[in-house]
Design a protein around this motif. Sequence first.
Motif, PDB file in Angstrom:
ATOM      1  N   GLN A 134      34.648  31.701  23.974  1.00  0.00           N
ATOM      2  CA  GLN A 134      35.244  32.341  25.151  1.00  0.00           C
ATOM      3  C   GLN A 134      34.251  32.517  26.292  1.00  0.00           C
ATOM      4  O   GLN A 134      34.655  32.786  27.414  1.00  0.00           O
ATOM      5  CB  GLN A 134      35.827  33.691  24.752  1.00  0.00           C
ATOM      6  CG  GLN A 134      37.111  33.527  23.960  1.00  0.00           C
ATOM      7  CD  GLN A 134      38.026  34.707  24.163  1.00  0.00           C
ATOM      8  OE1 GLN A 134      37.596  35.844  24.068  1.00  0.00           O
ATOM      9  NE2 GLN A 134      39.281  34.451  24.454  1.00  0.00           N
ATOM     10  N   ILE A 135      32.951  32.359  25.984  1.00  0.00           N
ATOM     11  CA  ILE A 135      31.952  32.517  27.041  1.00  0.00           C
ATOM     12  C   ILE A 135      32.223  31.560  28.202  1.00  0.00           C
ATOM     13  O   ILE A 135      32.135  31.947  29.372  1.00  0.00           O
ATOM     14  CB  ILE A 135      30.532  32.267  26.467  1.00  0.00           C
ATOM     15  CG1 ILE A 135      30.068  33.509  25.737  1.00  0.00           C
ATOM     16  CG2 ILE A 135      29.549  31.911  27.554  1.00  0.00           C
ATOM     17  CD1 ILE A 135      29.635  34.633  26.636  1.00  0.00           C
ATOM     18  N   PHE A 181      34.786  33.029  30.486  1.00  0.00           N
ATOM     19  CA  PHE A 181      34.337  34.148  31.312  1.00  0.00           C
ATOM     20  C   PHE A 181      33.370  33.702  32.391  1.00  0.00           C
ATOM     21  O   PHE A 181      33.363  34.240  33.496  1.00  0.00           O
ATOM     22  CB  PHE A 181      33.707  35.234  30.445  1.00  0.00           C
ATOM     23  CG  PHE A 181      34.713  35.948  29.626  1.00  0.00           C
ATOM     24  CD1 PHE A 181      35.764  36.601  30.237  1.00  0.00           C
ATOM     25  CD2 PHE A 181      34.652  35.936  28.251  1.00  0.00           C
ATOM     26  CE1 PHE A 181      36.723  37.242  29.492  1.00  0.00           C
ATOM     27  CE2 PHE A 181      35.607  36.576  27.499  1.00  0.00           C
ATOM     28  CZ  PHE A 181      36.643  37.228  28.118  1.00  0.00           C
ATOM     29  N   LEU A 182      32.541  32.712  32.074  1.00  0.00           N
ATOM     30  CA  LEU A 182      31.620  32.226  33.104  1.00  0.00           C
ATOM     31  C   LEU A 182      32.405  31.611  34.255  1.00  0.00           C
ATOM     32  O   LEU A 182      32.120  31.874  35.419  1.00  0.00           O
ATOM     33  CB  LEU A 182      30.634  31.226  32.505  1.00  0.00           C
ATOM     34  CG  LEU A 182      29.611  31.890  31.575  1.00  0.00           C
ATOM     35  CD1 LEU A 182      28.623  30.873  31.040  1.00  0.00           C
ATOM     36  CD2 LEU A 182      28.852  32.999  32.315  1.00  0.00           C
ATOM     37  N   PHE A 205      35.403  32.422  35.061  1.00  0.00           N
ATOM     38  CA  PHE A 205      36.048  33.572  35.688  1.00  0.00           C
ATOM     39  C   PHE A 205      35.113  34.217  36.713  1.00  0.00           C
ATOM     40  O   PHE A 205      35.464  34.408  37.887  1.00  0.00           O
ATOM     41  CB  PHE A 205      36.400  34.567  34.580  1.00  0.00           C
ATOM     42  CG  PHE A 205      37.191  35.758  35.032  1.00  0.00           C
ATOM     43  CD1 PHE A 205      38.187  35.646  35.976  1.00  0.00           C
ATOM     44  CD2 PHE A 205      36.961  36.998  34.474  1.00  0.00           C
ATOM     45  CE1 PHE A 205      38.940  36.741  36.354  1.00  0.00           C
ATOM     46  CE2 PHE A 205      37.710  38.099  34.838  1.00  0.00           C
ATOM     47  CZ  PHE A 205      38.688  37.972  35.790  1.00  0.00           C
ATOM     48  N   ILE A 206      33.887  34.536  36.263  1.00  0.00           N
ATOM     49  CA  ILE A 206      32.942  35.217  37.142  1.00  0.00           C
ATOM     50  C   ILE A 206      32.556  34.322  38.310  1.00  0.00           C
ATOM     51  O   ILE A 206      32.527  34.763  39.466  1.00  0.00           O
ATOM     52  CB  ILE A 206      31.704  35.664  36.342  1.00  0.00           C
ATOM     53  CG1 ILE A 206      32.097  36.781  35.369  1.00  0.00           C
ATOM     54  CG2 ILE A 206      30.601  36.147  37.270  1.00  0.00           C
ATOM     55  CD1 ILE A 206      31.012  37.190  34.408  1.00  0.00           C
ATOM     56  N   LEU A 232      35.434  34.140  40.779  1.00  0.00           N
ATOM     57  CA  LEU A 232      35.558  35.404  41.502  1.00  0.00           C
ATOM     58  C   LEU A 232      34.474  35.535  42.555  1.00  0.00           C
ATOM     59  O   LEU A 232      34.707  35.999  43.670  1.00  0.00           O
ATOM     60  CB  LEU A 232      35.464  36.578  40.529  1.00  0.00           C
ATOM     61  CG  LEU A 232      36.771  37.035  39.894  1.00  0.00           C
ATOM     62  CD1 LEU A 232      36.496  38.094  38.850  1.00  0.00           C
ATOM     63  CD2 LEU A 232      37.713  37.589  40.947  1.00  0.00           C
ATOM     64  N   LEU A 233      33.257  35.115  42.192  1.00  0.00           N
ATOM     65  CA  LEU A 233      32.151  35.307  43.116  1.00  0.00           C
ATOM     66  C   LEU A 233      32.185  34.316  44.275  1.00  0.00           C
ATOM     67  O   LEU A 233      31.891  34.680  45.411  1.00  0.00           O
ATOM     68  CB  LEU A 233      30.811  35.175  42.375  1.00  0.00           C
ATOM     69  CG  LEU A 233      30.525  36.283  41.355  1.00  0.00           C
ATOM     70  CD1 LEU A 233      29.181  36.074  40.710  1.00  0.00           C
ATOM     71  CD2 LEU A 233      30.575  37.646  42.019  1.00  0.00           C
TER      72      LEU A 233
END
Lengths: 290, 343
Positions: free
Chosen positions: A267-268, A271-272, A274-275, A278-279
């Motif tokens: 799942q990492i 999330f990476l 995702f971040i 977002l950024l």
Amino acid sequence: MFSPEIVLTAALNGLMTGAVYALIALGLTLVYGVLHIINFAHGATLTAAMFGVLVLNQALGLDPYLAILALAPLFFAVGYAVQRLVIGPASHGEDVNILLVTLGLAIIIENALLAIFRSDTRSVDTAYAFSVVEVGDLFLSTPRVIAFFASIGVAVLLWLVLARTDTGKAIRAVAKEKTGAALVGIDVSHVYAITFGLGAACVAIAACLLMPTFYVNPRVGGAFVLVAFTIVVLGGMGSIPGALVGGLFIGVVESLSGLYLGESLGQIGIFLIFILVLLFRPTGLFGAKA
Amino acid sequence: MSARDLASGFGPILAVVALLALVPLFVTANTVLNFLVFTLIIALAAQGWNLLAGYGGQFSFGHAAFFGTGAYAAAILQVTLGINAYAAFVAGVGLGALVGFGIGFLSFRSGLRGSYFALVTLAFAEVFRILANAATFTGGAAGVLIPLEVSAANFQFESRAAYYWIALALVGTVLVLNRGIERARFGAQLVAVRENEAAARALGVDALAVKLKAIALSGGITAAAGCLYAQYFLYLDATIAYGPWISIEALLAPIVGGLGTVFGPLVGALALHGLSEGSKMFTGEIPGIDLVVFGVVLIVMVAFAPDGVMGLVGRARRRLAGKAATAKVPSPAAAPAREETAA
């Protein structure tokens, strides 16, 4: 390194899981697009629906796929009522409040399920859980193939509702300009509640498609909803094609990073992404510039 | 600042802390002290959250990232590197502030706010949780155990009361710090950014710098709660340290107690955990029931008392003061009007 067949199978499996992710994300993005809120109770709703499938199966022997006929309307009604009676009145129209109210709902649902069912992990037994479809040299799990096509079907259906029906028109009008919509006689809080109901129904269908191959415990929704957030942000908040493409993409990413990094780190990758999205591009790949 | 200002600002803090400090002299039951230490740890974590969200308006859903960093730093520095427990505590707080600054730098620079900021903090906490669960130096899924060697030099005490006083001292320090911030230029700038960032900028407030300072301080405070947790329970794993439970606890307490008030987090933590202990008495040990109560309280507070317990207290006080004033100056016109609003 892995052989091409293994990588291809992993990618296809990811694509099929991704379709269900897309369906979950579809509910989330629809609610965001119309109400401009992030529904933190989305994952808990999924968990509740999965337990619904389990109970129907164990009590009445109902097949998970047939459970769609019962759970989709039920969750639509519950979603409608919750928005109309709880979220709407409690939040006084402020975004931060809506965030907190849906978070409160998530806490209530998850822990009520924990209190009723305890933290055991359960699953539904079906005759077809381990059957496979042969595509060329590859073996694909039948329930996953069904889930893939059903998810795409629901997405198309939802798109048709939005594009072709009067209710769909009203929903799109409220999403664009709610004051204007109210001025021409659209009942905005009714449309909000319908949208919320549709989001809950999407999740109920996703739960029915997941249960033949997946397990359920009171915390299972958390994993899915973070994935769904990622998809919604990646595809652009409120964008339906974005949710579809984003869902398929994330499914493949998860499957491949699971293959290369191992289960626990799978799942990492999500999330990476995702971040990073977002950024650097919070409006997503398909979203309009904010 | 006049002596009167000082007394009205810091007097209540002194009184509350002094009163709470007396508790172990009367209560010696370990279960009660355990409950109070845990509640104070939550209050400390919540004070960190309140600084960023209550005063600065930046709602984080991932304060576990700071709590866990503090907890892991305190534990790992002691166990693996053999560093003194107090030094590890200080390092944990510093690392928490650093992580806060890092997350703030990345997300505030990209202009994230509102739901987007909530989401990105949530994602950071989850990434930390998965990494801590998989990495070897954190003990992986097995977690870290701080060996039991009771001695004041090791920050380990025989009596629960010692932990209680330490936790209370930390909470009290942050109470004073927050009151100081409220009265300083920084506090005013923080509130200005919360109320209207564009307007604050137009007045010459460096919004990014203010928010970064707030999130670093916030991260440090919540990390201190994590350090204390590790030191008190002597065990942690990724789900405890970086799990969503602490992110929720940290935001729930100030919302219930009173967002952006000095006493809000403490009042909220005591109220919530008092309530959850109370509900356990009625329902027995059904898992999750106390959290269901938390969820209901959260929704009810947002719906009916958005300024929390402190707001309710303030309102009641104003009403009493108003009644006293009208009693002194009887006004035939005002009295019926007051009756009407009361009815």
